[in-house]
Design an enzyme around this catalytic site. Structure first.
Site, PDB file in Angstrom:
ATOM      1  N   ALA A 278       7.817  -0.355  -5.558  1.00 40.13           N
ATOM      2  CA  ALA A 278       7.603   0.997  -4.639  1.00 40.13           C
ATOM      3  C   ALA A 278       7.711   2.098  -5.284  1.00 40.13           C
ATOM      4  CB  ALA A 278       8.509   0.858  -3.387  1.00 40.13           C
ATOM      5  N   ALA A 279       8.615   2.456  -6.058  1.00 38.66           N
ATOM      6  CA  ALA A 279       9.032   3.887  -6.676  1.00 38.66           C
ATOM      7  C   ALA A 279       7.850   4.215  -7.474  1.00 38.66           C
ATOM      8  CB  ALA A 279      10.291   3.845  -7.638  1.00 38.66           C
ATOM      9  N   PRO A 280       7.548   5.474  -7.236  1.00 43.98           N
ATOM     10  CA  PRO A 280       8.469   6.722  -7.018  1.00 43.98           C
ATOM     11  C   PRO A 280       7.970   6.971  -5.367  1.00 43.98           C
ATOM     12  CG  PRO A 280       6.381   7.570  -7.701  1.00 43.98           C
ATOM     13  CD  PRO A 280       6.302   6.251  -8.050  1.00 43.98           C
ATOM     14  N   GLY A 281       7.014   5.951  -4.462  1.00 46.56           N
ATOM     15  CA  GLY A 281       7.239   5.971  -3.034  1.00 46.56           C
ATOM     16  C   GLY A 281       6.038   6.531  -2.539  1.00 46.56           C
ATOM     17  N   ASP A 340       1.615  -3.271  -5.980  1.00 46.86           N
ATOM     18  CA  ASP A 340       1.037  -2.281  -6.898  1.00 46.86           C
ATOM     19  C   ASP A 340       1.689  -2.569  -8.286  1.00 46.86           C
ATOM     20  OD1 ASP A 340      -0.840  -0.301  -7.655  1.00 46.86           O
ATOM     21  OD2 ASP A 340       0.828   1.167  -7.647  1.00 46.86           O
ATOM     22  N   CYS A 393      -3.435   0.364 -11.846  1.00 46.44           N
ATOM     23  CA  CYS A 393      -4.133   1.576 -12.271  1.00 46.44           C
ATOM     24  C   CYS A 393      -4.563   1.370 -13.672  1.00 46.44           C
ATOM     25  CB  CYS A 393      -3.455   2.959 -12.236  1.00 46.44           C
ATOM     26  SG  CYS A 393      -1.590   2.866 -12.930  1.00 46.44           S
TER      27      CYS A 393
END
Length: 465
Positions: A278-281, A340, A393
């Protein structure tokens, strides 16, 4: 050019004791020398030791030499590094053409001095004489390079005189490493590969994800709404936190491509959703803003703190869990999961030009293996009828399409949900025949008012039967 010490020269006298801001001869250091020394040292760390630039440029925990500079000099260091890395293959060709005798193996430090100075002469608004003078001073101040100070002077003065012809002669040299350009050609064809490579030279746009009313915020901030729903800002002078709406938590900075994966889910209102890396959110905020009950995972406590701080500013909430994803086994399955996954980040080269010099083909192979592990585990967290989005990415299908294809061959009860190109006007070419999303930096070109392009991104929507 003579590249060895003249042994008939008398031995140098012992240098006087140096103060922090003095040269070996005891004279004060020239203004601007420290910033060049720091830039050269960090460039060497990126190229020779594959060290990520982000960590070294961290204002609190980064390189000590960088942190000791004032803000103006830090900005100059960043400009020199980013420029040198963006144009590195061309700079290397030019330097090699100007040095008549190859530099010895032990002269890497000197090569980086020449690279930083060449970047200033060729591409930055720095007076040529200043770039030459400080590079010579830098060579003289380093015992490893002192005997090459005259060489530095001669090469850079000639470059300053002949910069036009050198820029013309190298304008077709791809600005990415050879291994990466060959891979781009194999995947996308030479024309699109060259467009992707050239996109590295264009400034990355500033994109915002807004809570509501994208068009109203685009008008208010002088930007435009993209097909992704993001708001792209025109170039501006100033700080992001000073823009309207930042302090009120009305939007957050997020590349348009990075905002796509969370928008692939069906309605999220009231759904239990896990954001697994999750980070950075940014994606966590998207899910929460859509009305989901979000559980955000990350194995790094500091990154989770940053995520929580970002959510606080935005007035959004999520349950955070510090854990390794592969160890995460919740009591109840989720309606939706967003993975992700960690990747080579080759889709972010516009913002992070060091990526192509700190990663190689072997990293892509290892990361693809990790992604497959993570994806297979993520499938076990979704209830029957639920959805999963897998994204990253990277520009390389080995980290995207190939991983999905392998997993689906033996993932019983799972299938792709084809993405409808009609929902993404202007990005129809990003939708593959299988209905997966594959964006590249060469897509979504800009206009006279705003920068173009977006990060390279892969995303697929899967459903459990």
């Amino acid at each position: 050019m003579v590249l060895t010490r003249n042994e008939s020269q008398p031995k140098q006298k012992r240098a006087p004791a140096r103060t922090r801001d003095s040269r070996p001869d005891g004279q004060p250091e020239k203004p601007g020398l420290k910033s060049r020394q720091v830039a050269t040292k960090l460039l060497a760390a990126v190229i020779d030791r594959q060290t990520s630039l982000d960590g070294m440029l961290d204002a609190d925990n980064g390189n000590p030499g960088y942190r000791a500079l004032n803000e103006a000099d830090r900005a100059l260091v960043r400009a020199m590094l980013n420029t040198a890395l963006r144009h590195l293959p061309r700079i290397q060709v030019i330097i090699d053409s100007l040095v008549e005798t190859p530099l010895p193996e032990g002269a890497r430090a000197l090569y980086h001095v020449l690279t930083v100075a060449s970047a200033q002469i060729l591409y930055l608004d720095v007076p040529d004489h200043s770039a030459v003078d400080l590079a010579v001073e830098q060579a003289q101040s380093d015992p490893r390079s002192r005997r090459f100070a005259n060489l530095v002077n001669a090469v850079l003065r000639r470059l300053a005189r002949e910069k036009g012809p050198h820029l013309t002669a190298t304008h077709t040299v791809p600005v990415v490493p050879g291994w990466f350009f060959d891979r781009l050609v194999a995947v996308y064809g030479e024309d699109h590969a060259r467009k992707i490579a050239e996109s590295l030279l264009a400034p990355a746009a500033i994109d915002l994800t807004v809570k509501t009313e994208p068009q109203a915020w685009a008008t208010r901030l002088g930007g435009k709404v993209l097909p992704t729903g993001s708001v792209r800002l025109a170039a501006f002078a100033g700080r992001i936190p000073d823009l309207d709406g930042f302090a009120e938590g009305e939007w957050w900075v997020q590349d348009a491509a990075a905002a796509i994966p969370a928008r692939l889910f069906p309605s999220l209102a009231g759904q239990r959703v896990a954001d697994l890396c999750a980070a950075p959110g940014g994606k966590t905020a998207q899910l929460a803003n859509a009305g989901a009950k979000v559980t955000a995972l990350d194995q790094n406590a500091n990154r989770l703190k940053r995520l929580e701080a970002n959510l606080d500013r935005l007035g959004l909430s999520a349950t955070t869990v510090e854990t390794n994803l592969l160890d995460f086994r919740p009591d109840d399955l989720f309606d939706a999961v967003l993975l992700d996954a960690p990747c080579s980040s080759t889709g972010t080269i516009r913002r992070h030009p060091d990526v192509l010099w700190t990663k190689g083909p072997q990293d892509i192979t290892k990361l693809a293996q990790l992604q497959e592990k993570l994806l297979r585990h993520a499938l076990t967290l979704v209830r029957p009828g639920g959805h999963l989005v897998f994204s990253n990415c990277s520009l390389d299908p080995r980290e995207g399409e190939d991983v999905t294809a392998r997993v689906l061959t033996d993932a019983s009860g799972w299938s792709r949900v084809a993405i409808d190109p009609a929902r993404w006007p202007g990005l129809e070419e990003a939708i593959s025949p299988l209905g997966e999303f594959r964006a590249t930096p060469a897509m979504l070109p800009g206009d006279a008012a705003t920068a173009g392009g977006l990060d390279g991104f892969y995303a697929v929507l899967l459903q459990r039967q």
